[in-house]
Write a protein that holds these residues in place. Structure first.
Motif, mmCIF file in Angstrom:
data_model
loop_
_atom_site.group_PDB
_atom_site.id
_atom_site.type_symbol
_atom_site.label_atom_id
_atom_site.label_comp_id
_atom_site.label_asym_id
_atom_site.label_seq_id
_atom_site.Cartn_x
_atom_site.Cartn_y
_atom_site.Cartn_z
ATOM 1 N N VAL A 203 -12.474 9.748 1.041
ATOM 2 C CA VAL A 203 -11.700 9.392 2.182
ATOM 3 C C VAL A 203 -11.928 8.283 3.100
ATOM 4 O O VAL A 203 -13.091 8.522 3.684
ATOM 5 C CB VAL A 203 -11.043 10.555 2.629
ATOM 6 C CG1 VAL A 203 -9.739 10.530 3.437
ATOM 7 C CG2 VAL A 203 -10.755 11.799 1.589
ATOM 8 N N GLU A 204 -10.870 7.617 3.165
ATOM 9 C CA GLU A 204 -11.018 6.656 4.472
ATOM 10 C C GLU A 204 -10.058 6.658 5.446
ATOM 11 O O GLU A 204 -9.064 7.048 5.215
ATOM 12 C CB GLU A 204 -11.045 5.085 3.970
ATOM 13 C CG GLU A 204 -12.541 4.735 2.866
ATOM 14 C CD GLU A 204 -12.543 3.132 2.650
ATOM 15 O OE1 GLU A 204 -13.387 2.462 2.986
ATOM 16 O OE2 GLU A 204 -11.531 2.969 1.979
ATOM 17 N N ALA A 205 -10.355 6.332 6.740
ATOM 18 C CA ALA A 205 -9.362 5.954 7.805
ATOM 19 C C ALA A 205 -8.517 4.790 7.255
ATOM 20 O O ALA A 205 -9.197 3.764 6.793
ATOM 21 C CB ALA A 205 -10.123 5.684 9.079
ATOM 22 N N ALA A 206 -7.342 4.905 7.176
ATOM 23 C CA ALA A 206 -6.521 3.713 6.862
ATOM 24 C C ALA A 206 -6.767 2.371 7.655
ATOM 25 O O ALA A 206 -6.757 1.070 7.275
ATOM 26 C CB ALA A 206 -4.961 3.931 7.005
ATOM 27 N N ASN A 207 -7.215 2.544 8.786
ATOM 28 C CA ASN A 207 -7.469 1.378 9.832
ATOM 29 C C ASN A 207 -8.854 0.889 9.619
ATOM 30 O O ASN A 207 -9.410 0.207 10.320
ATOM 31 C CB ASN A 207 -7.233 1.891 11.228
ATOM 32 C CG ASN A 207 -5.836 2.085 11.625
ATOM 33 O OD1 ASN A 207 -5.009 1.673 10.891
ATOM 34 N ND2 ASN A 207 -5.430 2.479 12.688
ATOM 35 N N ALA A 208 -9.719 1.432 8.575
ATOM 36 C CA ALA A 208 -11.092 0.970 8.349
ATOM 37 C C ALA A 208 -11.181 1.342 6.737
ATOM 38 O O ALA A 208 -12.376 1.732 6.399
ATOM 39 C CB ALA A 208 -11.955 1.861 9.214
ATOM 40 N N ALA A 209 -10.548 0.895 6.285
ATOM 41 C CA ALA A 209 -10.415 0.926 4.692
ATOM 42 C C ALA A 209 -11.419 -0.105 4.039
ATOM 43 O O ALA A 209 -10.930 -0.733 2.872
ATOM 44 C CB ALA A 209 -9.218 1.186 4.039
ATOM 45 N N CYS A 210 -12.498 -0.117 4.367
ATOM 46 C CA CYS A 210 -13.402 -1.354 3.704
ATOM 47 C C CYS A 210 -13.695 -1.150 2.289
ATOM 48 O O CYS A 210 -13.738 -1.920 1.305
ATOM 49 C CB CYS A 210 -14.604 -1.799 4.359
ATOM 50 S SG CYS A 210 -15.739 -0.425 4.680
#
Length: 404
Positions: A203-210
């Motif tokens: 799971v990633e934060a949408a604002n840091a989805a590298c």
């Protein structure tokens, strides 16, 4: 040959005995009921230094040569990795230096120093701190301890997967956060090499989805910027090693929004009595916001850390409370006459809402003469209660503006 093997992770576990604690895998009745699954929380927020990072840092440093240990270690970090490296090095009697951005929270600086490291403040961002880390290493012969893109670090983080299997052998799904990918890589290898049928989700934060972007492009992607309350996973580019492992072993990667992360932090505090940072909360946020289409499964959720800044908690709670319909703010105007404010508060009282604050302004030039502007913040029960309150106020001819 695999970059990191199951045997590497088992070896790391032996080295970590007496250093990293085996954290509990706690079944949550609340989140099980909310999600329709059996939800177990892997409590790495209660690990030494407050996060899983001690596992990878200690394993990496323990594998250094005597010459490398003599010259000390250096790492660039503003948070969990800094504290993990500091404690691991101190445990082995090795000098450590941590380069932190100049704006790093004083609490994290003090904690890192408290674990025995020398702290250098350099630059305004992680990238600038990383440049100073490389300069320091070259000048002093110190060994850089990477935050995620290193086989020994990955193997250390993978010990979490072994512990989950030991406590819940029939686990169906394991979910971890993704920043640079070290945690997910290690856990995925440990699980998939032990039982390929276990589903592994990141799971990633949408604002840091590298990592998501890298998977989409089929190569390492470097984001222009990252901006998220999940600062522990605010990474612009994943590592080439972690990218390769995740491509091979991980089943799905999903993203969650800022408000969903904030709500999950609030829920964990209120319902589970657990303090977690934003990165930790992404996993629960994914489960509770239907990012993962699973029902009736045994799910282990990794809560990766609990090092949240105290001055951020109030804001995060507010965001979570708003999303849950537990708090609202709005503006309205009143005739500037005796009893007008009393009448408004009387209507609010009838709805069962609790007043948090009231600001009564009759002097601002934008307000019509003979009127006053009132800003009200209320504690509410849920989203349906909010709708009832607004309807009741409008039925009493109050115009509601700026609702949030």
């Amino acid at each position: 040959m695999a970059v990191v093997s199951l045997e590497d992770i088992k070896t790391a576990r032996e080295k970590l005995k007496g250093v990293a604690i085996k954290t509990d895998l706690d079944k949550s009745r609340t989140f099980s009921k909310m999600s329709g699954n059996e939800v177990y929380l892997k409590l790495e927020n209660l690990q030494r230094t407050g996060s899983f990072k001690i596992r990878g840092a200690y394993n990496k440093i323990s594998n250094l040569t005597e010459a490398e240990k003599k010259n000390g270690v250096v790492a660039a970090s503003a948070g969990n990795h800094a504290q993990g490296v500091a404690l691991a090095a101190t445990q082995m009697g090795i000098k450590s230096t941590i380069v932190m951005p100049e704006g790093a929270p004083i609490g994290k600086i003090n904690a890192t120093q408290g674990y025995g490291a020398d702290v250098i403040l350099s630059g305004e961002s992680y990238d600038e701190a990383h440049a100073e880390e490389e300069r320091f290493a070259k000048e002093n012969g110190a060994t850089i301890i990477p935050a995620f893109n290193d086989p020994d670090v990955i193997a250390g983080q993978g010990t979490i997967g072994l512990e989950i299997l030991e406590d819940l052998p029939d686990v169906d799904v394991v979910i971890t956060p993704i920043g640079g990918g070290g945690l997910l890589s290690g856990v995925a290898v440990a699980l998939k090499e032990s039982n390929p049928d276990i589903e592994v989700i990141g799971v990633e934060a949408a604002n840091a989805a590298c990592m998501s972007e890298s998977m989409k492009q089929g190569c390492l992607a470097n984001l222009d910027k990252v901006e998220t309350i999940a600062d522990g996973i605010a990474v612009k580019c994943p590592g080439d090693i972690t990218y390769k492992i995740i491509s091979e072993y991980v089943d799905h990667i999903v993203t969650v929004e800022e408000e969903e992360i904030a709500h999950a932090i609030s829920l964990l505090m209120e319902r589970a009595k657990l303090i977690v940072e934003g990165a930790s909360a992404t996993t629960l946020a994914a489960v509770l916001n239907d990012k993962i289409n699973i029902q009736g499964k045994k799910i282990a959720i990794v809560l990766s850390g609990g090092n949240i800044d105290l001055d951020m908690i109030s804001t995060i709670i507010d965001r979570g409370m708003i999303k849950a319909g537990r708090r609202i703010s709005f503006e309205t105007s009143l005739f500037d006459k005796p009893g007008a404010l009393r009448d408004l508060l009387s209507v609010i009282s009838e709805t069962g809402a609790n007043v948090i604050s009231v600001t009564h302004d009759r002097l601002t030039p934008e307000i019509s003469i003979k009127h006053a502007q009132v800003q009200v913040s209320l504690e509410t029960k849920n989203s349906e209660h909010v709708k009832e309150i607004i309807k009741t106020l409008e039925n009493h001819d109050y115009e509601i503006k700026g609702l949030k």
